[in-house]
Design a protein around this motif. Structure first.
Motif, PDB file in Angstrom:
ATOM      1  N   ALA A  21       3.657   3.371   6.561  1.00 51.53           N
ATOM      2  CA  ALA A  21       5.592   3.510   5.956  1.00 51.53           C
ATOM      3  C   ALA A  21       6.618   3.860   6.262  1.00 51.53           C
ATOM      4  CB  ALA A  21       5.190   3.616   4.480  1.00 51.53           C
TER       5      ALA A  21
ATOM      6  N   GLU B 112      -3.366   7.129  -5.738  1.00 52.89           N
ATOM      7  CA  GLU B 112      -2.992   7.819  -4.375  1.00 52.89           C
ATOM      8  C   GLU B 112      -2.140   8.866  -4.383  1.00 52.89           C
ATOM      9  OE1 GLU B 112      -3.090   5.380  -1.058  1.00 52.89           O
ATOM     10  OE2 GLU B 112      -4.155   3.860  -1.820  1.00 52.89           O
TER      11      GLU B 112
ATOM     12  N   ARG C 243       1.186  -1.840  -0.257  1.00 55.17           N
ATOM     13  CA  ARG C 243       0.035  -0.362   0.283  1.00 55.17           C
ATOM     14  C   ARG C 243       0.853   1.539  -0.077  1.00 55.17           C
ATOM     15  NH1 ARG C 243      -5.698  -1.191   2.797  1.00 55.17           N
ATOM     16  NH2 ARG C 243      -5.308   1.301   3.613  1.00 55.17           N
ATOM     17  N   ALA C 244       2.158   0.868   0.736  1.00 59.61           N
ATOM     18  CA  ALA C 244       3.374   2.581   0.198  1.00 59.61           C
ATOM     19  C   ALA C 244       4.028   1.724   0.592  1.00 59.61           C
ATOM     20  CB  ALA C 244       2.794   2.992   1.651  1.00 59.61           C
TER      21      ALA C 244
ATOM     22  N   ARG D 225       4.635  11.888  -2.045  1.00 61.74           N
ATOM     23  CA  ARG D 225       3.576  10.514  -2.240  1.00 61.74           C
ATOM     24  C   ARG D 225       3.955  10.260  -4.134  1.00 61.74           C
ATOM     25  NH1 ARG D 225      -0.281   9.932   2.369  1.00 61.74           N
ATOM     26  NH2 ARG D 225      -0.121  11.784   3.549  1.00 61.74           N
TER      27      ARG D 225
ATOM     28  N   ASP E  83      -1.352   5.733   5.360  1.00 60.42           N
ATOM     29  CA  ASP E  83      -0.708   4.260   4.836  1.00 60.42           C
ATOM     30  C   ASP E  83       0.511   5.122   4.557  1.00 60.42           C
ATOM     31  OD1 ASP E  83      -3.012   2.946   4.593  1.00 60.42           O
ATOM     32  OD2 ASP E  83      -2.536   2.738   2.295  1.00 60.42           O
ATOM     33  N   ALA E  84       1.069   6.276   3.928  1.00 59.76           N
ATOM     34  CA  ALA E  84       2.110   6.835   3.298  1.00 59.76           C
ATOM     35  C   ALA E  84       3.059   6.707   4.575  1.00 59.76           C
ATOM     36  CB  ALA E  84       2.053   7.542   2.809  1.00 59.76           C
TER      37      ALA E  84
ATOM     38  N   ASN F 185       8.420   2.849   1.627  1.00 59.47           N
ATOM     39  CA  ASN F 185       8.857   4.494   1.940  1.00 59.47           C
ATOM     40  C   ASN F 185      10.309   4.198   1.527  1.00 59.47           C
ATOM     41  OD1 ASN F 185       9.971   7.188   3.536  1.00 59.47           O
ATOM     42  ND2 ASN F 185      10.820   5.536   4.662  1.00 59.47           N
TER      43      ASN F 185
ATOM     44  N   VAL G  99       7.359   9.122   0.065  1.00 61.40           N
ATOM     45  CA  VAL G  99       6.538   6.739  -0.438  1.00 61.40           C
ATOM     46  C   VAL G  99       5.842   7.078  -1.614  1.00 61.40           C
ATOM     47  CG1 VAL G  99       5.034   6.278   1.170  1.00 61.40           C
ATOM     48  CG2 VAL G  99       6.581   7.635   2.528  1.00 61.40           C
TER      49      VAL G  99
ATOM     50  N   VAL H  72       3.754   4.996  -3.324  1.00 65.85           N
ATOM     51  CA  VAL H  72       2.303   4.758  -3.428  1.00 65.85           C
ATOM     52  C   VAL H  72       1.652   4.487  -4.563  1.00 65.85           C
ATOM     53  CG1 VAL H  72       2.060   5.876  -1.806  1.00 65.85           C
ATOM     54  CG2 VAL H  72       0.941   7.104  -2.883  1.00 65.85           C
TER      55      VAL H  72
END
Length: 331
Positions: A120, A329, A36-37, A300, A116-117, A39, A323, A325
């Motif tokens: 992560a 998103e 989902r994310a 992102r 999520d971000a 880093n 991040v 994604v």
């Protein structure tokens, strides 16, 4: 599925290729997850360059830290399909991919207060900061903490954790844009290494005493400055060498000035004391839920932009965390 792969070592933007890769299958004790994310960390760049302490076989997929959704469980693995977790994918199959497999035992629940971000970006940087400041340096409320690269991913985590611990935080950055970021993070004093005399400014701000704790992910000149402005019985935490220069410590100087140099290799705690890692995660979750820490996600980006993101982190031109994604998103 799509995944970034490295077939030869070099600069990330040159050697990372976005390719079609086989769908991973979870082995016993593993989880299959949808990323989902993911880093972006400085170690991702070191992996691409072949300079990291771990050297996975070629080709490999970088991406050492993810927030993910559990899709399936390998034999004997504990977990629930649909759970949102934090994990470190097992190299050579890292997290810059649509799906990955992770060790079920090391998966951690995502704090409900983070998206999520942000989630992560919580694990490695903030765990490193917490172990460095609390387990190694024993930072106390009222002490002065000096953080190098205070606007970066690792430094920004240390700033937040220092403030949460009740310390006075001095942040060192490179340039006015990063200075604004460090002030917004809560630094009590921000110094621009390009314009300020860091040693003199720290001594002036502390009435000549110096910094009780120094958090150094940079090395090079930053370490040299630190030895000149560390307090009596001060502690310098060596976290990394983003400058590319590994300093040679003068132990006679540490003896004469009565300070301590502490090394921090957070990854060792995962094998030597995994219970401490989980306890730290519980504490970070509490801090996140009450708003005391929140990973600084500056960008992102979609999966297609991962190689560029890793390169920019390697070049030191970013603030906070970038991040990766899903495309829908990304801004």
């Amino acid at each position: 599925m799509k995944a970034w792969r490295v077939h030869r070592t070099g600069e990330p933007r040159t050697v990372m290729r976005l390719e079609d890769a086989p769908e991973p299958t979870p082995a016993p004790g593993q989880l299959l997850v949808r990323v989902r994310a993911a880093n972006v960390n400085f170690p991702d760049a070191l992996l691409c360059r072949g300079h990291y302490q771990v050297r996975p076989p070629l080709p490999f997929t970088p991406g050492v830290e993810i927030c993910a959704e559990v899709l399936a469980l390998g034999e004997g693995a504990e977990g629930t399909v649909g759970d949102r977790i934090l994990a470190q994918p097992a190299l050579p199959a890292g997290g810059f991919a649509e799906r990955a497999v992770v060790d079920a035992r090391s998966a951690l629940p995502v704090p409900g207060s983070l998206d999520d971000a942000e989630a992560a970006a919580l694990h490695i940087g903030h765990q490193t900061g917490w172990f460095g400041l609390h387990r190694r340096a024993r930072l106390r409320a009222g002490e002065t903490l000096l953080v190098h690269a205070a606007a970066g991913g690792v430094g920004s985590a240390a700033v937040q954790l220092g403030k949460a611990a009740g310390a006075t935080v001095i942040g060192v950055v490179g340039g006015p844009d990063k200075a604004r970021t460090a002030r917004a993070l809560g630094c009590d004093l921000v110094l621009d290494r390009r314009a300020d005399d860091v040693v003199a400014a720290v001594k002036e701000a502390t009435g000549g005493r110096g910094a009780d704790v120094v958090y150094d992910p940079v090395g090079g000149d930053a370490f040299a400055w630190s030895t000149k402005c560390v307090a009596f019985e001060g502690r310098i935490v060596v976290v990394g060498f983003a400058s590319g220069t590994v300093p040679q410590a003068a132990l006679n100087h540490a003896l004469v000035k009565n300070y301590t140099i502490l090394g921090l290799h957070w990854g060792l705690y995962q094998t030597k004391d995994p219970a401490a890692v989980r306890a730290c995660h519980d504490e970070l979750t509490r801090l996140a839920d009450r708003g005391a820490v929140r990973p600084l996600v500056s960008e992102r980006v979609p999966l297609e932009a991962a190689a560029d993101a890793v390169q920019r982190v390697a070049d030191g031109t970013t603030t906070g965390r970038i991040v990766v994604v899903p495309a829908e998103e990304a801004p």
